[in-house]
Scaffold this active site. Structure first.
Site, mmCIF file in Angstrom:
data_model
loop_
_atom_site.group_PDB
_atom_site.id
_atom_site.type_symbol
_atom_site.label_atom_id
_atom_site.label_comp_id
_atom_site.label_asym_id
_atom_site.label_seq_id
_atom_site.Cartn_x
_atom_site.Cartn_y
_atom_site.Cartn_z
ATOM 1 C CE LYS A 34 -11.446 3.947 -6.433
ATOM 2 N NZ LYS A 34 -12.831 3.883 -6.914
ATOM 3 C CB THR A 35 -14.983 8.724 -7.672
ATOM 4 O OG1 THR A 35 -14.820 7.543 -6.884
ATOM 5 C CG2 THR A 35 -16.438 8.818 -8.131
ATOM 6 C CG ASP A 216 -14.158 2.189 -9.568
ATOM 7 O OD1 ASP A 216 -12.963 2.488 -9.412
ATOM 8 O OD2 ASP A 216 -15.054 2.547 -8.767
ATOM 9 C CD GLU A 217 -12.179 0.163 -5.857
ATOM 10 O OE1 GLU A 217 -10.992 -0.215 -5.824
ATOM 11 O OE2 GLU A 217 -12.644 1.013 -5.082
ATOM 12 C CD GLN A 247 -6.605 1.613 -1.531
ATOM 13 O OE1 GLN A 247 -7.595 1.534 -0.810
ATOM 14 N NE2 GLN A 247 -6.400 2.647 -2.328
ATOM 15 N NE ARG A 559 -8.541 3.085 3.822
ATOM 16 C CZ ARG A 559 -8.674 3.463 2.558
ATOM 17 N NH1 ARG A 559 -9.839 3.894 2.106
ATOM 18 N NH2 ARG A 559 -7.656 3.407 1.728
#
Length: 593
Positions: A34-35, A216-217, A247, A559
């Protein structure tokens, strides 16, 4: 179009980057890049569409993320954007320039959490609300501000038993802030919204200044943050939000999963993009992640896939109790380290994740016994936590009432409680040998009212209460008070010796599942995957909280890059009692278990 620069993107990433006909929702799964998409969307706007970089705003949730974005974008374009930073830093900029229009000095001070607690303590001394902690009121006030509920409307919207007390403290808290020309972090957003609504000319100025917004997020936004995005972006509709609602794990901080539907409704003709190719984990780990999260129904579910290897099977291991669990995890970590000599040296290699801070106690003690170096992230070692040190100070004074360090600590807990403790000591000191450590602990709580310092309605306070209950588990194992205090001293000395050798800069990472969000590790152990722990006992009867607990487990699973171990026990000595344990409902229907 010069597409060579975009060759690093997969097809779905390209579609999300190249879309420019209005608002977009980019649902980006864990490890899906995503970044990269955010960075290259900016590059596309500037290099291909010739958008003025000064008109682009990128909102992140942390200064660390903002710093990373700035470096990557400048490294590729040699240009800065109009703004890259957090919600709060954006609002500070606005309020410094225009806050005087709503009575705010340009030199206003921003109070951090310690400042806020000190202010509320001052207020509580003058009210009859002293039986509640400052944190309790701070959490309720913050929750109200996140919903844009001012103190003048508080009582009309809340009618629970403590609402009137909270409204009174809230009103006095706001007056103190105003008198001191200070704001808290919630105010930065609340007052910016107030400014834009009261002074349309200021909002119009920012509409002219900024045209493109990237957030973002997005799954972590609260109502106030969403309202700010809407005000800034609705005129031109060029808003791209990026997030993964699988998430979304911060509802207790005010994160509102309903903002996805709000966005769809408020930004018409939005387009949704799905980023499901994962670059982090093996397929077997991703298969488990989907098996777990697909049971949720309250948000979009992404089915992640990868071109990585299938990888090793996820390991599920049941032990007799939490000590066996700790030993199993430790021995597996040693096995991994024997195969990879750098595993305990390289950061981000091995992590042990758990639901509650109290679970770290048993793990820390086993690690210390084996001499296994560890780093505790985002928390304090169990026996160094404030509430644990408070209780230990009380207990030490029973054996040695003139011991200076414990005496000073107990006095600082409060004069009234100190007087009550002295009275209790006089009644019990001759019969100490007849009482168990747990009995003495319970009697101290009853005599002093110590537990009333913590409210079960506060997430932080509830965690402290869980830690105290975990200390009772140790007390049950060591019923003689001298043996109990001696055991703790030995654990502490082992830690100090280990710290001298390792300086705690390397080793296994220990952290809660919440703290693990955004990180990745080669090898992950998730411990205590049992009913009442994960999902937490406070969430079992609430559909929405239960879905969030499942998302939390999903975060832990995703993770892991190479291997994943999931552990649970047959019996667990928790909070001072031995319980028969059941594997978590989240493992029901999971293959290979």
């Amino acid at each position: 179009m010069d597409t060579e620069i975009f060759n690093c993107l997969n097809n779905n990433q390209r579609q999300a980057v190249f879309y420019n006909k209005g608002a977009s929702i980019i649902l980006a799964g864990a490890g899906s890049g995503k970044t990269r998409v955010l960075v290259y969307k900016v590059i596309y706007l500037v290099k291909e569409l010739k958008v003025n970089p000064d008109s682009i705003v990128m909102i992140t949730f942390t200064n660390k993320a903002a710093s990373e974005m700035k470096k990557r974008i400048y490294g590729l374009m040699k240009k800065n954007l109009g703004f890259i930073g957090t919600f709060h830093s954006f609002c500070v900029r606005v309020l410094r320039r225009h806050g005087d229009l709503i009575g705010l000095s340009p030199n206003f001070i921003i109070y951090d959490e310690d400042d806020q607690i000190s202010l509320i303590k001052k207020i509580l001394k003058k009210t009859d609300a002293g039986r509640f902690t400052p944190t309790y009121f701070l959490n309720r006030i913050s929750a109200a501000k996140n919903q844009l509920i001012g103190n003048e409307r508080y009582l009309s919207l809340f009618s629970d038993f403590n609402a009137s007390l909270t409204a009174d403290v809230y009103k006095k808290y706001e007056k103190e802030l105003s008198d001191n020309q200070a704001v808290d972090f919630d105010d930065l957003i609340v007052k910016t919204i107030k400014l834009f609504l009261k002074h349309e000319e200021v909002l119009d100025k920012y509409h002219k200044l900024f045209r493109y917004f990237l957030v973002d997020e997005f799954q972590d936004t609260n109502y106030a943050q969403y309202k700010l995005i809407k005000l800034l972006g609705e005129k031109y509709g060029q808003v791209s939000v990026v997030g993964d609602f699988s998430q979304s794990i911060y509802s207790w901080r005010g994160a509102d999963i309903g903002n996805l539907e709000n966005f769809k409704k408020d930004f018409k003709n939005n387009k949704i993009f799905y980023l499901e190719e994962n670059y982090r984990s093996t397929q077997k780990i991703l298969d488990l992640a989907y098996q777990v999260i697909s049971k949720n129904q309250g948000h979009p579910i992404l089915n992640l896939y990868t071109k990585n290897k299938q990888g090793s099977d996820v390991v599920y291991h049941q032990t007799q109790n939490e000590e066996d669990e700790g030993r199993y995890i430790t021995e597996e970590i040693i096995r991994i380290a024997n195969n990879d000599q750098t595993a305990l040296i390289k950061p981000g290699t091995i992590a042990v994740l758990y639901r509650t801070n109290a679970q770290s106690r048993a793990l820390e003690e086993v690690f210390l016994h084996y001499g296994l170096a560890y780093v505790l992230i985002g928390g304090t070692r169990f026996y160094e936590r404030k509430e644990i040190k408070d209780v230990l100070a009380y207990l030490r004074l029973l054996l040695n009432p003139v011991e200076v360090v414990s005496l000073d600590r107990v006095k600082k807990i409060g004069k009234k409680r100190f007087d009550l403790f002295k009275k209790y000591y006089q009644s019990v000191h001759k019969s100490l040998a007849k009482k168990t450590t747990v009995d003495l602990m319970e009697e101290i709580f009853g005599a002093t009212g110590y537990l009333a310092l913590y409210s079960i309605d506060s997430e932080e306070d509830y965690s402290r209460l869980e830690n105290i209950k975990e200390l009772k588990s140790v007390a049950v194992t060591y019923p003689d008070l001298n043996d109990f205090l001696e055991q703790i001293a030995l654990v502490e000395s082992e830690y100090s010796e280990g710290e001298k050798k390792n300086k705690r800069q390397q080793g296994v990472t220990l952290m809660t599942l919440h703290q693990a969000k955004g990180l990745e590790f080669d090898h992950v152990f998730i411990s205590g995957v049992e009913e009442g722990i994960l999902p937490h006992s406070r969430s079992i009867d609430d559909y929405f909280q239960l879905e969030e607990e499942r998302r939390l487990f999903y975060v832990g699973i995703t993770r892991a890059k190479k291997s994943l171990h999931i552990t649970f026990t047959r019996r667990r000595f928790i909070f001072g009692r031995r319980y028969e344990s059941m594997p978590s409902r989240f493992l029901e229907g999971v293959n290979d278990i």
